[in-house]
Design a protein around this motif. Structure first.
Motif, PDB file in Angstrom:
ATOM      1  N   VAL A   1       4.476   1.517   2.024  1.00 55.85           N
ATOM      2  CA  VAL A   1       5.649   1.987   1.469  1.00 55.85           C
ATOM      3  C   VAL A   1       5.742   3.638   1.252  1.00 55.85           C
ATOM      4  CG1 VAL A   1       7.166   1.838  -0.530  1.00 55.85           C
ATOM      5  CG2 VAL A   1       6.625  -0.005   0.344  1.00 55.85           C
ATOM      6  N   SER A   2       6.477   4.234   1.446  1.00 56.58           N
ATOM      7  CA  SER A   2       6.271   5.788   1.261  1.00 56.58           C
ATOM      8  C   SER A   2       7.594   6.125   0.251  1.00 56.58           C
ATOM      9  CB  SER A   2       6.517   6.777   2.464  1.00 56.58           C
ATOM     10  OG  SER A   2       6.888   7.884   2.236  1.00 56.58           O
ATOM     11  N   ILE A   3       7.274   6.912  -0.858  1.00 56.04           N
ATOM     12  CA  ILE A   3       8.292   7.252  -1.816  1.00 56.04           C
ATOM     13  C   ILE A   3       9.059   8.795  -1.050  1.00 56.04           C
ATOM     14  CG2 ILE A   3       7.453   6.284  -3.561  1.00 56.04           C
ATOM     15  CD1 ILE A   3       7.201   9.214  -4.784  1.00 56.04           C
ATOM     16  N   GLY A   4       8.605   9.104   0.185  1.00 61.44           N
ATOM     17  CA  GLY A   4       9.129  10.373   0.680  1.00 61.44           C
ATOM     18  C   GLY A   4       8.333  11.000   1.500  1.00 61.44           C
ATOM     19  N   ASN A   5       8.855  12.148   2.212  1.00 62.69           N
ATOM     20  CA  ASN A   5       8.164  12.556   3.200  1.00 62.69           C
ATOM     21  C   ASN A   5       7.734  13.855   2.648  1.00 62.69           C
ATOM     22  OD1 ASN A   5       8.775  10.734   5.352  1.00 62.69           O
ATOM     23  ND2 ASN A   5      10.885  11.864   5.564  1.00 62.69           N
ATOM     24  N   TYR A   6       6.437  13.815   1.903  1.00 60.64           N
ATOM     25  CA  TYR A   6       5.682  14.915   1.570  1.00 60.64           C
ATOM     26  C   TYR A   6       4.510  14.269   1.214  1.00 60.64           C
ATOM     27  CZ  TYR A   6       8.197  12.413  -2.305  1.00 60.64           C
ATOM     28  OH  TYR A   6       8.950  11.557  -3.109  1.00 60.64           O
ATOM     29  N   VAL A   7       3.415  15.076   1.130  1.00 65.40           N
ATOM     30  CA  VAL A   7       2.036  14.399   0.805  1.00 65.40           C
ATOM     31  C   VAL A   7       1.552  14.856  -0.450  1.00 65.40           C
ATOM     32  CG1 VAL A   7      -0.515  14.320   1.811  1.00 65.40           C
ATOM     33  CG2 VAL A   7       1.459  14.852   3.389  1.00 65.40           C
ATOM     34  N   LEU A   8       1.158  13.767  -1.203  1.00 64.83           N
ATOM     35  CA  LEU A   8       0.760  13.907  -2.586  1.00 64.83           C
ATOM     36  C   LEU A   8      -0.859  13.667  -2.693  1.00 64.83           C
ATOM     37  CD1 LEU A   8       3.329  11.436  -4.056  1.00 64.83           C
ATOM     38  CD2 LEU A   8       3.401  13.902  -4.343  1.00 64.83           C
ATOM     39  N   THR A   9      -1.549  13.900  -3.848  1.00 60.69           N
ATOM     40  CA  THR A   9      -2.955  13.783  -3.841  1.00 60.69           C
ATOM     41  C   THR A   9      -3.371  12.197  -3.843  1.00 60.69           C
ATOM     42  OG1 THR A   9      -2.807  14.220  -6.197  1.00 60.69           O
ATOM     43  CG2 THR A   9      -3.186  16.179  -4.776  1.00 60.69           C
TER      44      THR A   9
ATOM     45  N   LEU B   1       0.807  -1.312   0.036  1.00 58.03           N
ATOM     46  CA  LEU B   1       0.057  -0.008  -0.083  1.00 58.03           C
ATOM     47  C   LEU B   1       0.887   1.198   0.026  1.00 58.03           C
ATOM     48  CD1 LEU B   1      -3.006   1.018   0.519  1.00 58.03           C
ATOM     49  CD2 LEU B   1      -2.390   1.272   2.975  1.00 58.03           C
ATOM     50  N   MET B   2       0.535   2.178  -0.837  1.00 63.29           N
ATOM     51  CA  MET B   2       1.419   3.526  -0.999  1.00 63.29           C
ATOM     52  C   MET B   2       0.978   4.338   0.092  1.00 63.29           C
ATOM     53  SD  MET B   2       3.236   2.858  -3.359  1.00 63.29           S
ATOM     54  CE  MET B   2       3.083   1.097  -3.473  1.00 63.29           C
ATOM     55  N   SER B   3       1.649   4.742   0.975  1.00 64.73           N
ATOM     56  CA  SER B   3       1.306   5.515   2.019  1.00 64.73           C
ATOM     57  C   SER B   3       2.353   6.366   2.725  1.00 64.73           C
ATOM     58  CB  SER B   3       0.648   4.756   3.286  1.00 64.73           C
ATOM     59  OG  SER B   3       0.535   5.600   4.555  1.00 64.73           O
ATOM     60  N   PRO B   4       2.217   7.881   2.822  1.00 66.37           N
ATOM     61  CA  PRO B   4       3.442   8.681   3.376  1.00 66.37           C
ATOM     62  C   PRO B   4       3.973   8.185   4.659  1.00 66.37           C
ATOM     63  CG  PRO B   4       1.178   9.915   3.351  1.00 66.37           C
ATOM     64  CD  PRO B   4       1.089   8.505   2.588  1.00 66.37           C
ATOM     65  N   SER B   5       3.194   7.276   5.305  1.00 63.47           N
ATOM     66  CA  SER B   5       3.679   6.664   6.510  1.00 63.47           C
ATOM     67  C   SER B   5       4.154   5.411   6.577  1.00 63.47           C
ATOM     68  CB  SER B   5       2.329   6.943   7.766  1.00 63.47           C
ATOM     69  OG  SER B   5       1.431   6.001   7.294  1.00 63.47           O
TER      70      SER B   5
ATOM     71  N   LEU C   1       1.377   8.255  -8.494  1.00 63.11           N
ATOM     72  CA  LEU C   1       2.690   8.558  -8.654  1.00 63.11           C
ATOM     73  C   LEU C   1       3.837   7.707  -7.823  1.00 63.11           C
ATOM     74  CD1 LEU C   1       2.323  12.430  -9.051  1.00 63.11           C
ATOM     75  CD2 LEU C   1       3.050  10.785 -10.938  1.00 63.11           C
ATOM     76  N   PRO C   2       3.561   7.574  -6.523  1.00 63.49           N
ATOM     77  CA  PRO C   2       4.485   6.475  -5.628  1.00 63.49           C
ATOM     78  C   PRO C   2       4.450   5.340  -6.489  1.00 63.49           C
ATOM     79  CG  PRO C   2       3.109   8.061  -4.307  1.00 63.49           C
ATOM     80  CD  PRO C   2       2.671   8.266  -5.649  1.00 63.49           C
ATOM     81  N   ALA C   3       3.250   4.836  -6.836  1.00 69.44           N
ATOM     82  CA  ALA C   3       3.478   3.189  -7.342  1.00 69.44           C
ATOM     83  C   ALA C   3       4.041   3.283  -8.771  1.00 69.44           C
ATOM     84  CB  ALA C   3       1.819   2.889  -7.760  1.00 69.44           C
TER      85      ALA C   3
END
Ligand code: 4HQ
Length: 227
Positions: free
Chosen positions: A140-148, A96-100, A152-154
């Protein structure tokens, strides 16, 4: 396609409300070539197909109040279960794509590239109902920022993982002696034509034809990973 080839082919299923976002990215350049070569297959699953009722609802207001919408668990879990039915194995990894989530890096890319399949889940809005985390293997997070959204992370994960699948980096020495294969080592600087560009010259040694000198120069000028 031979069964042997098919077994080696990595299967990546993607669950998203916006599957069309993936089309240009997955069907260009190396990712497209990797599919054509039978090394990977991407399957898009539209979360909307698992929406509830005649309006195919996938989200709702948060319990406890607050702004925005939250993805309901039923459509997400139904989509994950549908993906599992189409999986090659009994226990495909669900990410799961997640900023946390845990930070995505080259080590994680290498780990995922060893799998023969995975299911990537992309959220939208303020996120997903927390109970969904019980139905995924990792976040999994691709970075410490919040996307919509998680799309894009996937795509970042798919790109980094696909290029590590043996045979994808055509002809070349593969991902082996390349940036990142060994931890914290990047590639040396690259130059191509012209020999001089706006007064900036290609280092002499690279034009010398002396391969011992060249590999020494490249070793000395290897870029390091930021820590
Ligand atoms: N989001 N790395 C919110 C991210 C993200 C990230 C994905 C935004 C999930 C619901 N995902 N949605 N950074 O910012 O992976």
């Amino acid at each position: 396609m031979s069964p042997a080839r098919d077994q080696n082919k990595m299967k990546i299923q993607i669950i998203s409300l916006f599957p069309q976002m993936f089309e240009k990215v997955l069907n260009a350049s190396m990712l497209w070539k990797a599919q054509k070569a039978g090394l990977v297959e991407y399957k898009l699953i539209n979360l909307r197909d698992f929406g509830l009722g005649p309006r195919k609802q996938v989200d709702d207001a948060p319990y406890g109040g607050g702004d925005g919408m939250v993805l309901r668990p039923e459509p997400l879990v139904a989509a994950i279960e549908a993906a599992k039915l189409k999986a090659k194995s009994q226990k495909p990894k669900v990410v799961l794509m997640s900023p946390s989530g845990v930070m995505f890096d080259q080590a994680k890319a290498r780990e995922l590239a060893k799998l023969d399949e995975m299911i990537l889940v992309c959220g939208r809005y303020e996120g997903y109902d927390e109970r969904v985390s019980e139905f995924v293997d990792e976040q999994v997070s691709i970075g410490n920022y919040v996307l919509t959204g998680g799309e894009l992370p996937a795509m970042v994960v798919i790109d980094a993982v696909t290029r590590l699948i043996p045979g994808v980096l055509g002809g070349e020495t593969s991902a082996l002696n390349e940036s990142f294969s060994q931890p914290s080592v990047l590639e040396h600087p690259h130059y191509t034509r012209p020999e001089e560009f706006r007064g900036l010259k290609v280092p002499e040694v690279l034009l010398s034809g002396d391969h011992a000198k060249i590999s020494n120069w490249r070793r000395q000028n290897q870029k390091r990973l930021q820590k």
